[in-house]
Scaffold this motif. Structure first.
Motif, PDB file in Angstrom:
ATOM      1  N   GLN A 153      15.797   9.196 -10.546  1.00 42.18           N
ATOM      2  CA  GLN A 153      15.472   9.344  -9.155  1.00 42.18           C
ATOM      3  C   GLN A 153      15.417  11.034  -8.881  1.00 42.18           C
ATOM      4  O   GLN A 153      14.689  11.593  -8.259  1.00 42.18           O
ATOM      5  N   GLU A 154      16.751  11.430  -9.200  1.00 45.36           N
ATOM      6  CA  GLU A 154      16.917  13.066  -9.159  1.00 45.36           C
ATOM      7  C   GLU A 154      16.055  13.816  -9.928  1.00 45.36           C
ATOM      8  O   GLU A 154      15.519  14.943  -9.329  1.00 45.36           O
ATOM      9  N   GLU A 155      15.560  13.237 -11.143  1.00 47.79           N
ATOM     10  CA  GLU A 155      14.695  13.996 -11.984  1.00 47.79           C
ATOM     11  C   GLU A 155      13.226  14.132 -11.181  1.00 47.79           C
ATOM     12  O   GLU A 155      12.899  15.209 -11.057  1.00 47.79           O
ATOM     13  N   VAL A 156      12.785  12.754 -10.626  1.00 53.60           N
ATOM     14  CA  VAL A 156      11.674  12.867  -9.747  1.00 53.60           C
ATOM     15  C   VAL A 156      11.738  13.824  -8.371  1.00 53.60           C
ATOM     16  O   VAL A 156      10.800  14.764  -8.355  1.00 53.60           O
ATOM     17  N   ASN A 190       0.864  -1.015  -0.161  1.00 51.39           N
ATOM     18  CA  ASN A 190       0.062   0.021   0.121  1.00 51.39           C
ATOM     19  C   ASN A 190       0.851   1.391   0.044  1.00 51.39           C
ATOM     20  O   ASN A 190       0.817   2.169   0.497  1.00 51.39           O
ATOM     21  N   TYR A 191       1.734   1.207  -0.961  1.00 54.68           N
ATOM     22  CA  TYR A 191       2.751   2.178  -1.072  1.00 54.68           C
ATOM     23  C   TYR A 191       2.282   3.438  -2.257  1.00 54.68           C
ATOM     24  O   TYR A 191       2.021   2.657  -3.380  1.00 54.68           O
ATOM     25  N   ARG A 192       1.788   4.290  -2.180  1.00 49.92           N
ATOM     26  CA  ARG A 192       1.475   5.299  -2.983  1.00 49.92           C
ATOM     27  C   ARG A 192       2.839   6.233  -3.497  1.00 49.92           C
ATOM     28  O   ARG A 192       3.451   6.548  -2.614  1.00 49.92           O
ATOM     29  N   TYR A 193       2.908   6.064  -4.761  1.00 48.58           N
ATOM     30  CA  TYR A 193       4.356   6.837  -5.238  1.00 48.58           C
ATOM     31  C   TYR A 193       4.296   7.578  -6.177  1.00 48.58           C
ATOM     32  O   TYR A 193       3.461   7.276  -7.370  1.00 48.58           O
ATOM     33  N   ALA A 194       5.465   8.491  -6.604  1.00 48.31           N
ATOM     34  CA  ALA A 194       5.268   9.268  -7.716  1.00 48.31           C
ATOM     35  C   ALA A 194       6.604   8.894  -8.407  1.00 48.31           C
ATOM     36  O   ALA A 194       7.456   8.592  -7.832  1.00 48.31           O
ATOM     37  N   TYR A 195       6.369   8.754  -9.545  1.00 47.56           N
ATOM     38  CA  TYR A 195       7.637   8.115 -10.319  1.00 47.56           C
ATOM     39  C   TYR A 195       7.644   8.639 -11.848  1.00 47.56           C
ATOM     40  O   TYR A 195       6.724   9.269 -12.388  1.00 47.56           O
ATOM     41  N   GLU A 239      11.428  17.460  -9.662  1.00 54.29           N
ATOM     42  CA  GLU A 239       9.936  17.568  -9.930  1.00 54.29           C
ATOM     43  C   GLU A 239       9.022  17.882  -8.621  1.00 54.29           C
ATOM     44  O   GLU A 239       8.170  18.699  -8.549  1.00 54.29           O
ATOM     45  N   LEU A 240       9.297  16.934  -7.695  1.00 55.01           N
ATOM     46  CA  LEU A 240       8.425  17.025  -6.640  1.00 55.01           C
ATOM     47  C   LEU A 240       8.836  18.450  -5.532  1.00 55.01           C
ATOM     48  O   LEU A 240       7.826  18.996  -5.108  1.00 55.01           O
ATOM     49  N   VAL A 241      10.030  18.725  -5.540  1.00 55.18           N
ATOM     50  CA  VAL A 241      10.405  19.811  -5.059  1.00 55.18           C
ATOM     51  C   VAL A 241       9.648  20.964  -5.699  1.00 55.18           C
ATOM     52  O   VAL A 241       9.284  21.983  -4.926  1.00 55.18           O
ATOM     53  N   GLN A 242       9.935  21.032  -6.880  1.00 57.10           N
ATOM     54  CA  GLN A 242       9.342  22.515  -7.527  1.00 57.10           C
ATOM     55  C   GLN A 242       7.790  22.191  -7.372  1.00 57.10           C
ATOM     56  O   GLN A 242       7.084  23.373  -7.466  1.00 57.10           O
ATOM     57  N   GLN A 243       7.167  21.127  -7.194  1.00 60.35           N
ATOM     58  CA  GLN A 243       5.731  21.222  -7.023  1.00 60.35           C
ATOM     59  C   GLN A 243       5.443  21.271  -5.539  1.00 60.35           C
ATOM     60  O   GLN A 243       4.123  21.132  -5.102  1.00 60.35           O
ATOM     61  N   GLN A 249       3.948  10.662 -12.624  1.00 59.82           N
ATOM     62  CA  GLN A 249       2.856   9.923 -12.587  1.00 59.82           C
ATOM     63  C   GLN A 249       2.817   9.189 -11.457  1.00 59.82           C
ATOM     64  O   GLN A 249       3.647   9.281 -10.435  1.00 59.82           O
ATOM     65  N   ILE A 250       1.601   8.900 -10.924  1.00 61.99           N
ATOM     66  CA  ILE A 250       1.531   8.289  -9.655  1.00 61.99           C
ATOM     67  C   ILE A 250       0.971   6.783  -9.722  1.00 61.99           C
ATOM     68  O   ILE A 250       0.078   6.692 -10.638  1.00 61.99           O
ATOM     69  N   ASP A 251       1.170   6.141  -8.844  1.00 60.93           N
ATOM     70  CA  ASP A 251       0.606   4.695  -8.676  1.00 60.93           C
ATOM     71  C   ASP A 251       0.699   4.099  -7.167  1.00 60.93           C
ATOM     72  O   ASP A 251       1.279   4.750  -6.528  1.00 60.93           O
TER      73      ASP A 251
END
Length: 182
Positions: free
Chosen positions: A57-60, A38-43, A63-67, A109-111
């Motif tokens: 991983q660094e790209e993700v 039950n891991y929700r992750y951004a990838y 992006e997460l820090v910018q968002q 993307q998220i899953d």
């Protein structure tokens, strides 16, 4: 030569041994059978050699820090066995576990990885050593059970501890894995 031996030990051998111990050279991966998930992750999807996953991983992370989304532990889903797949055809997802209320936007993307019964190998060691030691335990388990490697494996790095989770049951791999929960 006898007079130089204590200096050699003090200046070279002992510091090198301490560094290797700190990195986890003398550690062994712990194994267990557990329910995980039950891991929700951004990838982001990654194609090609697994040695390039850290840059994805660094790209993700960027992006997460910018968002303005707080990333959790690193997570990687490995969909291809590098022992049987050409390095150009290797497929993985690299990302971070995120909170349930986080809503990243494109290109992220998220899953979700659902709860499932898995074989877990985990170790606290430097990444140069950790991946080989954990996958060695996973492959030993596969060999002992006279079965195959069930993919995708899920790699989670949290507080310098690498955990590799291999599902007990094979997961059907659709042609398009985007948005599919493993």
């Amino acid at each position: 030569m006898k007079k130089q031996l204590p200096y050699f030990l003090l200046v070279f051998l002992i510091p090198v041994t301490l560094v290797l111990w700190w990195w986890g050279l003398f550690s062994s991966a712990d194994v267990e059978i557990a329910e995980r998930g039950n891991y929700r992750y951004a990838y982001l999807e990654a194609e090609g050699p697994y040695s390039r996953l850290s840059s994805k991983q660094e790209e993700v992370l960027h992006e997460l820090v910018q968002q303005k989304i707080q990333p959790g532990p690193e997570i990687t889903l490995i969909f291809s066995d590098p022992r049987t797949t050409s390095y150009k055809e290797l497929h993985a997802r690299a990302g971070f576990i995120i909170d349930a209320d986080a809503q990243p936007v494109a290109p992220i993307q998220i899953d979700t990885v659902p709860v499932r019964k898995v074989f877990v190998a985990s170790i606290k060691a430097h990444p140069l050593l950790a991946y080989g030691k954990t996958y060695s335990k996973v492959l030993d388990f596969v060999k002992a059970k006279d079965t195959t490697l069930n993919l995708p494996t899920v790699e989670i790095v949290d507080d310098s501890v690498l955990s590799v989770e291999m599902p007990f049951e094979p997961v059907a791999q659709p042609a398009d894995t985007e948005g599919v929960s493993p």
